[in-house]
Design a protein around this motif. Sequence first.
Motif, PDB file in Angstrom:
ATOM      1  N   HIS A 134       0.843  -1.199   0.000  1.00 34.22           N
ATOM      2  CA  HIS A 134       0.000   0.000   0.000  1.00 34.22           C
ATOM      3  C   HIS A 134       0.883   1.256   0.000  1.00 34.22           C
ATOM      4  O   HIS A 134       0.662   2.190   0.778  1.00 34.22           O
ATOM      5  CB  HIS A 134      -0.923   0.009   1.221  1.00 34.22           C
ATOM      6  CG  HIS A 134      -1.750  -1.231   1.361  1.00 34.22           C
ATOM      7  ND1 HIS A 134      -1.363  -2.308   2.133  1.00 34.22           N
ATOM      8  CD2 HIS A 134      -2.947  -1.569   0.804  1.00 34.22           C
ATOM      9  CE1 HIS A 134      -2.283  -3.249   2.067  1.00 34.22           C
ATOM     10  NE2 HIS A 134      -3.247  -2.836   1.261  1.00 34.22           N
ATOM     11  N   ALA A 136       1.233   3.660  -2.181  1.00 30.85           N
ATOM     12  CA  ALA A 136       0.596   4.903  -2.618  1.00 30.85           C
ATOM     13  C   ALA A 136      -0.121   5.591  -1.460  1.00 30.85           C
ATOM     14  O   ALA A 136       0.012   6.798  -1.258  1.00 30.85           O
ATOM     15  CB  ALA A 136      -0.380   4.625  -3.754  1.00 30.85           C
ATOM     16  N   GLN A 137      -0.872   4.803  -0.663  1.00 34.09           N
ATOM     17  CA  GLN A 137      -1.587   5.362   0.478  1.00 34.09           C
ATOM     18  C   GLN A 137      -0.620   5.871   1.538  1.00 34.09           C
ATOM     19  O   GLN A 137      -0.796   6.964   2.094  1.00 34.09           O
ATOM     20  CB  GLN A 137      -2.521   4.305   1.088  1.00 34.09           C
ATOM     21  CG  GLN A 137      -3.331   4.806   2.281  1.00 34.09           C
ATOM     22  CD  GLN A 137      -4.229   5.963   1.920  1.00 34.09           C
ATOM     23  OE1 GLN A 137      -4.954   5.900   0.924  1.00 34.09           O
ATOM     24  NE2 GLN A 137      -4.196   7.038   2.705  1.00 34.09           N
ATOM     25  N   HIS A 138       0.421   5.088   1.809  1.00 31.97           N
ATOM     26  CA  HIS A 138       1.422   5.505   2.798  1.00 31.97           C
ATOM     27  C   HIS A 138       2.121   6.788   2.347  1.00 31.97           C
ATOM     28  O   HIS A 138       2.418   7.663   3.173  1.00 31.97           O
ATOM     29  CB  HIS A 138       2.455   4.400   3.010  1.00 31.97           C
ATOM     30  CG  HIS A 138       1.952   3.257   3.849  1.00 31.97           C
ATOM     31  ND1 HIS A 138       1.524   3.423   5.142  1.00 31.97           N
ATOM     32  CD2 HIS A 138       1.805   1.942   3.560  1.00 31.97           C
ATOM     33  CE1 HIS A 138       1.136   2.244   5.635  1.00 31.97           C
ATOM     34  NE2 HIS A 138       1.298   1.338   4.686  1.00 31.97           N
ATOM     35  N   ARG A 140       0.867   9.157   0.467  1.00 33.72           N
ATOM     36  CA  ARG A 140      -0.061  10.280   0.673  1.00 33.72           C
ATOM     37  C   ARG A 140      -0.101  10.673   2.143  1.00 33.72           C
ATOM     38  O   ARG A 140      -0.111  11.866   2.487  1.00 33.72           O
ATOM     39  CB  ARG A 140      -1.461   9.903   0.177  1.00 33.72           C
ATOM     40  CG  ARG A 140      -1.593   9.886  -1.344  1.00 33.72           C
ATOM     41  CD  ARG A 140      -3.052   9.814  -1.773  1.00 33.72           C
ATOM     42  NE  ARG A 140      -3.665   8.555  -1.385  1.00 33.72           N
ATOM     43  CZ  ARG A 140      -3.678   7.467  -2.156  1.00 33.72           C
ATOM     44  NH1 ARG A 140      -3.099   7.476  -3.351  1.00 33.72           N
ATOM     45  NH2 ARG A 140      -4.282   6.358  -1.745  1.00 33.72           N
ATOM     46  N   ASP A 141      -0.136   9.671   3.021  1.00 32.57           N
ATOM     47  CA  ASP A 141      -0.154   9.953   4.468  1.00 32.57           C
ATOM     48  C   ASP A 141       1.126  10.665   4.894  1.00 32.57           C
ATOM     49  O   ASP A 141       1.087  11.622   5.689  1.00 32.57           O
ATOM     50  CB  ASP A 141      -0.321   8.654   5.257  1.00 32.57           C
ATOM     51  CG  ASP A 141      -1.680   8.012   5.043  1.00 32.57           C
ATOM     52  OD1 ASP A 141      -2.601   8.718   4.575  1.00 32.57           O
ATOM     53  OD2 ASP A 141      -1.819   6.807   5.335  1.00 32.57           O
TER      54      ASP A 141
END
Length: 218
Positions: A134, A136-138, A140-141
């Motif tokens: 994950h 991409a999500q990390h 962004r975070d």
Amino acid sequence: MAGNLKLEVILQAIDRVTRPIKAMTRGNQELAQAFKATRERLKELDRAQNAIDSFRKLSKESAITSNQFKDAQARVRSLAQQFAQTQQPTATMTRALQAAKQAAADLKQRGETLQNNLTLVRERLDSAGISTRHLAQHQRDLKAQLAGTNQSLAQQEARLKLSNAQQQRLQAARAKYDKSMQKRNQMVGAGASMIGAGMVVGAPITKVVKDYISYEDA
């Protein structure tokens, strides 16, 4: 009675000057510690961001190298087949086959190195609680956390500068107080009574307190 009252006023003035300086010093230390902690957090986030970037780059290079290795293996098989089917292979054919084998071996070694590096980076990401499934999500975070931490760092830096400036003003007031006390001690040493000395230096100390109040309100 009046002398005791005057002495009490002087002692209260002393406490009024010195107590805020101690409190300001403690406050500055706490603020500096918070600033240091935020800066360390920013470094931690930067390391995580760099690890994600490294993982993406290594993954891409590993995939490219893997494809190149497959092509090199196919070339080795083709040249080896031609070599086997030729009754009298030429020196050129021999050199070409050896070069193809060496190229394939180099690509294999490079692929293994990239995979080892990928494993190390994946372990760093895992220890930071970042799953490579994950990314991409990390990412962004992390971007949001970096923005928030940078903002906090800027605010803390501004507060620290302001606090340091206020402490310098307080120290200036303390210096004036120390100078007044030095005069009082000289008078006492010359034979003046404590009360008499207090009456003489009462005005300077009062001025120091007023200076402090103006600094505190600044």
